[in-house]
Motif scaffolding. Structure first.
Motif, mmCIF file in Angstrom:
data_model
loop_
_atom_site.group_PDB
_atom_site.id
_atom_site.type_symbol
_atom_site.label_atom_id
_atom_site.label_comp_id
_atom_site.label_asym_id
_atom_site.label_seq_id
_atom_site.Cartn_x
_atom_site.Cartn_y
_atom_site.Cartn_z
ATOM 1 N N UNK A 1 -20.354 -4.068 4.227
ATOM 2 C CA UNK A 1 -21.242 -3.256 3.407
ATOM 3 C C UNK A 1 -22.673 -3.751 3.637
ATOM 4 N N UNK A 2 -23.567 -2.907 4.179
ATOM 5 C CA UNK A 2 -24.950 -3.338 4.454
ATOM 6 C C UNK A 2 -25.670 -3.869 3.217
ATOM 7 N N UNK A 3 -25.262 -3.398 2.047
ATOM 8 C CA UNK A 3 -25.899 -3.871 0.807
ATOM 9 C C UNK A 3 -25.645 -5.360 0.579
ATOM 10 N N UNK A 4 -24.514 -5.843 1.058
ATOM 11 C CA UNK A 4 -24.201 -7.267 0.908
ATOM 12 C C UNK A 4 -25.105 -8.123 1.785
ATOM 13 N N UNK B 1 -28.336 -8.326 -0.043
ATOM 14 C CA UNK B 1 -28.210 -9.223 -1.207
ATOM 15 C C UNK B 1 -28.232 -10.689 -0.771
ATOM 16 N N UNK B 2 -27.537 -10.980 0.349
ATOM 17 C CA UNK B 2 -27.524 -12.354 0.871
ATOM 18 C C UNK B 2 -28.934 -12.777 1.287
ATOM 19 N N UNK C 1 -20.597 -16.906 0.410
ATOM 20 C CA UNK C 1 -21.106 -15.695 -0.247
ATOM 21 C C UNK C 1 -20.074 -14.563 -0.147
ATOM 22 N N UNK C 2 -19.485 -14.400 1.037
ATOM 23 C CA UNK C 2 -18.501 -13.328 1.243
ATOM 24 C C UNK C 2 -17.174 -13.622 0.546
ATOM 25 N N UNK C 3 -16.930 -14.899 0.224
ATOM 26 C CA UNK C 3 -15.695 -15.286 -0.476
ATOM 27 C C UNK C 3 -15.795 -15.077 -1.987
ATOM 28 N N UNK C 4 -17.000 -14.815 -2.488
ATOM 29 C CA UNK C 4 -17.150 -14.507 -3.906
ATOM 30 C C UNK C 4 -16.305 -13.258 -4.212
ATOM 31 N N UNK C 5 -15.419 -13.308 -5.213
ATOM 32 C CA UNK C 5 -14.502 -12.188 -5.474
ATOM 33 C C UNK C 5 -15.182 -10.823 -5.624
ATOM 34 N N UNK C 6 -16.337 -10.782 -6.305
ATOM 35 C CA UNK C 6 -17.024 -9.500 -6.479
ATOM 36 C C UNK C 6 -17.570 -8.981 -5.159
ATOM 37 N N UNK C 7 -18.090 -9.887 -4.339
ATOM 38 C CA UNK C 7 -18.587 -9.491 -3.026
ATOM 39 C C UNK C 7 -17.434 -9.036 -2.128
ATOM 40 N N UNK C 8 -16.322 -9.764 -2.184
ATOM 41 C CA UNK C 8 -15.151 -9.422 -1.370
ATOM 42 C C UNK C 8 -14.599 -8.051 -1.763
ATOM 43 N N UNK C 9 -14.578 -7.769 -3.065
ATOM 44 C CA UNK C 9 -14.095 -6.466 -3.550
ATOM 45 C C UNK C 9 -15.029 -5.346 -3.105
#
Length: 357
Positions: free
Chosen positions: A47-50, A53-54, A284-292
């Motif tokens: 997701x480009x938004x991630x 955000x990073x 950062x990508x392992x954060x549950x909300x980010x992963x979802x």
């Protein structure tokens, strides 16, 4: 002579100052080694938004480049022309990259969010103890089909694709392991088979499928199936989810003879310049909300156990994309066949493609 020397000194000093200023500007804009993170990933696989955000959260500048096959990715990293801080290969490619000393060990102490990964996706045979890789997505290879276009017929098997009524109705992904694996599985053989007799038998059987094959294609397979340009497609599970979002007449099935269970993991290539930044991105990508968020955007299955709670029930509860352990235990993971055998698979697949012309 003195005048010439003075001119030379002025030019040298000016060039040095300009170089210093440019380096400072690049650093301030995030293009210095520590402020830049270069990621090498599959196309349309985040997701480009991630990424935005990073960048906002860390102040780093992300340079995002894509590849379309594990082989292309490995070749580029081996050549070392571009320095990548993070890559996302599949399991057999990770095994090969380990053998060729192309990876840096992962520092688990820098990944507090690693605890959210489902243990069943950790410590797998291609990377014991996850020394070099961290799970990103997982999925299967299966069949998408439009029952309405097939007069109500359901597909449950690889061998169903050889039905003469499917003439010019099948789209195949452009992948040697996937197509050769389909041929091998349809005969009851392993998709990692290296027996030459079995490989030739699978190739001959695939050749007889050609009247039913409309095309062997790349990413456009999603649009073609959604637009009902063909009734059947052999695709990866995440692509299937995306296609089905576009057209609710479509269904996805795992063939009863078996198929591929694959894993894509994040790794840090040996030539990485920003190892610290790579660890920050992985965490950062392992954060549950980010992963979802990423799983909902991309369509593939997340290995992040806690992320499932943040996904809509119609996604996390869909057994086609989150199959039971009973189902996945019957599936096969691609093994590293070695350079010679992989080249042979590619050669057989190329012959099959040429047969279609």
């Amino acid at each position: 002579m003195k005048k010439l020397l003075r001119t030379f000194i002025i030019i040298f000093v000016t060039a040095f100052i300009l170089m210093f200023v440019v380096n400072r500007l690049n650093s301030s804009q995030g293009y210095g080694g520590g402020n830049t993170l270069t990621i090498y990933n599959w196309g349309d696989y985040i997701d480009p938004e991630l990424i935005k955000e990073f960048e906002k959260e860390t102040g780093m500048k992300v340079i995002y480049q894509t590849f379309d096959s594990n082989e292309a990715m490995m070749t580029k990293i081996e050549q070392g022309g571009t320095t990548y801080d993070l890559a996302v290969p599949s399991e057999y490619a990770i095994e090969k990259m380990k053998e060729e000393n192309l990876l840096i060990p992962i520092d688990h102490s820098k990944l507090p969010n690693l605890k959210y990964i489902n243990p069943k996706f950790m410590n797998l045979s291609f990377d014991p103890k996850n020394k070099y890789s961290v799970p990103y997505f997982w999925g299967t290879v299966g069949i998408v089909y439009n029952s309405e276009m097939l007069g109500g017929k359901k597909i449950t098997s690889w061998n169903d694709l050889w039905d003469k009524n499917l003439k010019n109705q099948i789209l195949l992904v452009d992948g040697a392991r996937e197509v050769m694996g389909m041929g091998l599985n349809s005969l009851g053989y392993s998709l990692n088979d290296t027996n030459e007799q079995h490989l030739q038998q699978a190739k001959r059987k695939l050749d007889t499928l050609m009247p039913n094959v409309k095309a062997i294609v790349g990413d456009e397979i999603k649009m073609l199936l959604a637009n009902e340009e063909a009734a059947v497609g052999v695709v990866w599970s995440g692509d299937a989810a995306e296609i089905m979002d576009e057209n609710d007449k479509l269904d996805y099935v795992l063939p009863k003879e078996g198929t591929n269970l694959w894993f894509d993991n994040m790794v840090i290539p040996k030539t990485a310049k920003n190892v610290e930044g790579a660890h920050k991105f992985i965490n950062f990508m392992l954060d549950p909300k980010h992963a979802a968020q990423n799983a909902e955007y991309v369509g593939y299955s997340t290995p992040n156990k806690k992320a499932l709670a943040y996904l809509p029930k119609d996604i996390s509860g869909d057994k086609r994309f989150y199959p039971t352990d009973k189902t996945t235990n019957k599936l096969e993971v691609y093994e590293n066949l070695g350079k010679k055998m992989l080249a042979h698979y590619n050669e057989l697949f190329l012959e099959f493609k040429m047969h279609s012309k």
